[in-house]
Design a protein around this motif. Sequence first.
Motif, short mmCIF file in Angstrom:
data_model
loop_
_atom_site.label_atom_id
_atom_site.label_comp_id
_atom_site.label_asym_id
_atom_site.label_seq_id
_atom_site.Cartn_x
_atom_site.Cartn_y
_atom_site.Cartn_z
N ARG A 19 0.82 -1.21 0.00
CA ARG A 19 0.00 0.00 0.00
C ARG A 19 0.85 1.26 0.00
O ARG A 19 0.44 2.29 -0.52
CB ARG A 19 -0.93 0.02 1.21
CG ARG A 19 -2.08 -0.95 1.08
CD ARG A 19 -3.01 -0.90 2.27
NE ARG A 19 -2.36 -1.50 3.44
CZ ARG A 19 -2.23 -0.90 4.62
NH1 ARG A 19 -2.72 0.29 4.81
NH2 ARG A 19 -1.63 -1.51 5.62
N VAL A 20 2.05 1.21 0.57
CA VAL A 20 2.91 2.38 0.64
C VAL A 20 3.68 2.59 -0.66
O VAL A 20 3.95 3.72 -1.05
CB VAL A 20 3.88 2.25 1.84
CG1 VAL A 20 4.94 3.32 1.81
CG2 VAL A 20 3.11 2.28 3.13
N ARG A 23 2.25 5.06 -3.38
CA ARG A 23 2.33 6.45 -2.94
C ARG A 23 3.77 6.96 -3.05
O ARG A 23 4.01 8.06 -3.51
CB ARG A 23 1.84 6.56 -1.50
CG ARG A 23 1.79 8.00 -1.01
CD ARG A 23 1.26 8.12 0.41
NE ARG A 23 -0.04 7.47 0.55
CZ ARG A 23 -0.32 6.58 1.49
NH1 ARG A 23 0.58 6.22 2.36
NH2 ARG A 23 -1.53 6.05 1.54
N THR A 24 4.72 6.13 -2.64
CA THR A 24 6.14 6.52 -2.73
C THR A 24 6.55 6.69 -4.19
O THR A 24 7.25 7.64 -4.55
CB THR A 24 7.02 5.45 -2.05
OG1 THR A 24 6.56 5.25 -0.73
CG2 THR A 24 8.46 5.87 -2.04
N ALA A 26 4.61 7.41 -6.71
CA ALA A 26 3.93 8.60 -7.25
C ALA A 26 4.64 9.87 -6.79
O ALA A 26 4.82 10.80 -7.59
CB ALA A 26 2.47 8.62 -6.82
N MET A 27 5.05 9.91 -5.53
CA MET A 27 5.75 11.10 -5.05
C MET A 27 7.09 11.25 -5.76
O MET A 27 7.49 12.37 -6.11
CB MET A 27 5.95 11.01 -3.53
CG MET A 27 4.67 11.22 -2.76
SD MET A 27 4.71 11.08 -0.96
CE MET A 27 6.38 10.95 -0.51
#
Length: 126
Positions: A19-20, A23-24, A26-27
Motif C-alpha cells: 500500500r505504501v 504512494r512513494t 507517485a511522489m
Amino acid sequence: MGRIRYGLWWLDQTTAGVRVWPRTAAMGTVAVGRELRWATELTARATAARIDAARPEPWNDRKLLAFITVVAVCALGVALVLGLGIARWAMTASDSLPFAAAGAVAVGVAYLVLAYLVFASRRGGR
C-alpha cells in the motif's frame, strides 16, 4: 484479540508495503516531473537568450564554401531519404508516411534557420 481482528491486523501488516509503494512511487514521479519541467524551462530561457544575443558575422570564402558543401551534402541526403519514402508511400506502403512527415519537418527547420539568418542581420543594423 479475536480471530477476525487478528486476521485484519495480519492483513494490514502484510499489505503495508504494497500500500505504501504506489504512494512513494507517485511522489518520486512527481518530484522527477517537477525537476524535468524546471530544467526544460531553464533550458528554453537560456536558449532564447543565446539566440537573441547571437549576431551573424561575415565569413571568408573558405568558410562559405565549406558551409555550402555541407548544406549540399545534407540536402542530397534528405532528398534521397524523402524520395525513397515518398516512392514507397506512392506504392501504398503503410509504414512510409513518417518519411514524408520527417521531410516536412526538415524543410520547415531549414526555412526557419534561413529566416532567422535574414532577419537577425537586419535586426543588428537598427
